[in-house]
Design a protein around this motif. Structure first.
Motif, PDB file in Angstrom:
ATOM      1  N   ASP A 119     -49.972  32.205 -36.897  1.00 35.14           N
ATOM      2  CA  ASP A 119     -50.959  32.094 -35.823  1.00 35.14           C
ATOM      3  C   ASP A 119     -51.187  30.666 -35.345  1.00 35.14           C
ATOM      4  O   ASP A 119     -51.388  30.422 -34.148  1.00 35.14           O
ATOM      5  N   SER A 120     -51.156  29.724 -36.244  1.00 34.21           N
ATOM      6  CA  SER A 120     -51.506  28.346 -35.895  1.00 34.21           C
ATOM      7  C   SER A 120     -50.497  27.672 -34.969  1.00 34.21           C
ATOM      8  O   SER A 120     -50.803  26.620 -34.383  1.00 34.21           O
ATOM      9  N   VAL A 121     -49.316  28.248 -34.812  1.00 33.45           N
ATOM     10  CA  VAL A 121     -48.299  27.611 -33.965  1.00 33.45           C
ATOM     11  C   VAL A 121     -47.946  28.451 -32.742  1.00 33.45           C
ATOM     12  O   VAL A 121     -47.157  28.006 -31.896  1.00 33.45           O
ATOM     13  N   LYS A 122     -48.525  29.624 -32.623  1.00 34.74           N
ATOM     14  CA  LYS A 122     -48.221  30.490 -31.483  1.00 34.74           C
ATOM     15  C   LYS A 122     -48.558  29.787 -30.177  1.00 34.74           C
ATOM     16  O   LYS A 122     -49.619  29.186 -30.026  1.00 34.74           O
ATOM     17  N   GLY A 123     -47.644  29.865 -29.231  1.00 31.24           N
ATOM     18  CA  GLY A 123     -47.838  29.225 -27.945  1.00 31.24           C
ATOM     19  C   GLY A 123     -47.442  27.763 -27.914  1.00 31.24           C
ATOM     20  O   GLY A 123     -47.381  27.153 -26.839  1.00 31.24           O
ATOM     21  N   ARG A 124     -47.171  27.179 -29.078  1.00 29.55           N
ATOM     22  CA  ARG A 124     -46.767  25.766 -29.127  1.00 29.55           C
ATOM     23  C   ARG A 124     -45.342  25.591 -29.658  1.00 29.55           C
ATOM     24  O   ARG A 124     -44.635  24.676 -29.237  1.00 29.55           O
ATOM     25  N   PHE A 125     -44.938  26.423 -30.584  1.00 24.31           N
ATOM     26  CA  PHE A 125     -43.602  26.333 -31.201  1.00 24.31           C
ATOM     27  C   PHE A 125     -42.720  27.460 -30.687  1.00 24.31           C
ATOM     28  O   PHE A 125     -43.192  28.578 -30.445  1.00 24.31           O
ATOM     29  N   THR A 126     -41.437  27.170 -30.574  1.00 24.02           N
ATOM     30  CA  THR A 126     -40.461  28.186 -30.193  1.00 24.02           C
ATOM     31  C   THR A 126     -39.249  28.104 -31.125  1.00 24.02           C
ATOM     32  O   THR A 126     -38.621  27.039 -31.229  1.00 24.02           O
ATOM     33  N   VAL A 127     -38.946  29.211 -31.777  1.00 25.26           N
ATOM     34  CA  VAL A 127     -37.775  29.270 -32.642  1.00 25.26           C
ATOM     35  C   VAL A 127     -36.633  29.914 -31.853  1.00 25.26           C
ATOM     36  O   VAL A 127     -36.838  30.868 -31.093  1.00 25.26           O
ATOM     37  N   SER A 128     -35.443  29.382 -32.042  1.00 23.17           N
ATOM     38  CA  SER A 128     -34.272  29.935 -31.368  1.00 23.17           C
ATOM     39  C   SER A 128     -33.042  29.691 -32.238  1.00 23.17           C
ATOM     40  O   SER A 128     -33.095  28.921 -33.199  1.00 23.17           O
ATOM     41  N   ARG A 129     -31.976  30.351 -31.868  1.00 26.20           N
ATOM     42  CA  ARG A 129     -30.736  30.163 -32.624  1.00 26.20           C
ATOM     43  C   ARG A 129     -29.548  30.289 -31.690  1.00 26.20           C
ATOM     44  O   ARG A 129     -29.621  30.958 -30.652  1.00 26.20           O
ATOM     45  N   ASP A 130     -28.467  29.652 -32.061  1.00 25.31           N
ATOM     46  CA  ASP A 130     -27.217  29.760 -31.330  1.00 25.31           C
ATOM     47  C   ASP A 130     -26.166  30.165 -32.347  1.00 25.31           C
ATOM     48  O   ASP A 130     -25.667  29.317 -33.102  1.00 25.31           O
ATOM     49  N   ASN A 131     -25.855  31.444 -32.397  1.00 24.06           N
ATOM     50  CA  ASN A 131     -24.931  31.932 -33.416  1.00 24.06           C
ATOM     51  C   ASN A 131     -23.507  31.401 -33.210  1.00 24.06           C
ATOM     52  O   ASN A 131     -22.756  31.272 -34.171  1.00 24.06           O
ATOM     53  N   ALA A 132     -23.169  31.077 -31.995  1.00 21.66           N
ATOM     54  CA  ALA A 132     -21.842  30.515 -31.741  1.00 21.66           C
ATOM     55  C   ALA A 132     -21.696  29.113 -32.316  1.00 21.66           C
ATOM     56  O   ALA A 132     -20.591  28.676 -32.642  1.00 21.66           O
ATOM     57  N   LYS A 133     -22.834  28.425 -32.457  1.00 21.50           N
ATOM     58  CA  LYS A 133     -22.829  27.067 -32.999  1.00 21.50           C
ATOM     59  C   LYS A 133     -23.372  27.011 -34.423  1.00 21.50           C
ATOM     60  O   LYS A 133     -23.558  25.919 -34.970  1.00 21.50           O
ATOM     61  N   ASN A 134     -23.647  28.184 -35.017  1.00 14.12           N
ATOM     62  CA  ASN A 134     -24.195  28.236 -36.385  1.00 14.12           C
ATOM     63  C   ASN A 134     -25.445  27.364 -36.515  1.00 14.12           C
ATOM     64  O   ASN A 134     -25.597  26.618 -37.502  1.00 14.12           O
ATOM     65  N   SER A 135     -26.319  27.451 -35.549  1.00 18.73           N
ATOM     66  CA  SER A 135     -27.462  26.548 -35.512  1.00 18.73           C
ATOM     67  C   SER A 135     -28.767  27.265 -35.242  1.00 18.73           C
ATOM     68  O   SER A 135     -28.820  28.242 -34.496  1.00 18.73           O
ATOM     69  N   LEU A 136     -29.810  26.719 -35.856  1.00 19.41           N
ATOM     70  CA  LEU A 136     -31.181  27.181 -35.701  1.00 19.41           C
ATOM     71  C   LEU A 136     -32.010  26.032 -35.161  1.00 19.41           C
ATOM     72  O   LEU A 136     -31.744  24.863 -35.500  1.00 19.41           O
ATOM     73  N   TYR A 137     -33.005  26.356 -34.343  1.00 19.22           N
ATOM     74  CA  TYR A 137     -33.829  25.315 -33.734  1.00 19.22           C
ATOM     75  C   TYR A 137     -35.312  25.664 -33.843  1.00 19.22           C
ATOM     76  O   TYR A 137     -35.682  26.840 -33.929  1.00 19.22           O
TER      77      TYR A 137
END
Length: 119
Positions: A61-79
């Motif tokens: 809850d404390s990060v909703k609206g401020r943080f965004t998690v994403s991933r690029d499976n082609a690059k084996n990467s998480l952000y």
């Protein structure tokens, strides 16, 4: 899988940082990924998570609206894009991976990257 987190640093309150996590395996898409954070004397807590395909996400809850998690499976990467940072966001941030959606336990961990937000 081996995980390498990066992108931490010192930022003023209200600023932004983008964390990255590089995975060693081509089967990166087989893992549910999460970002955790930990401050001294406290337990490590889940901040955000993302499904294997990237379609589903979770935020504490404390990060909703401020943080965004994403991933690029082609690059084996998480952000983790962190905006509107607050002093309470100061912590060591870890990326983690697990294979089983039914288990709450993450099996693999990166080394952590320090995020410091100055007020």
């Amino acid at each position: 899988v081996q995980l390498q987190a990066s992108g931490g640093g010192l930022v003023q309150a209200g600023g932004s940082l983008r964390l990255s996590c590089a995975a060693s395996e081509r089967t990166f898409s087989a893992y549910i990924m999460g970002w955790f954070r930990q401050t001294p004397g406290k337990e490590r807590k889940l901040v955000a998570a993302i499904s294997k395909s990237g379609v589903s996400t979770y935020y504490t809850d404390s990060v909703k609206g401020r943080f965004t998690v994403s991933r690029d499976n082609a690059k084996n990467s998480l952000y983790l894009q962190m905006n509107s940072l607050k002093s309470d966001d100061t912590a060591v941030y870890y990326c983690a991976a697990k294979r089983n959606d039914d288990s709450p336990d993450y099996e693999f961990w990166g080394q952590g990257t320090q995020v410091t937000v100055s007020s």
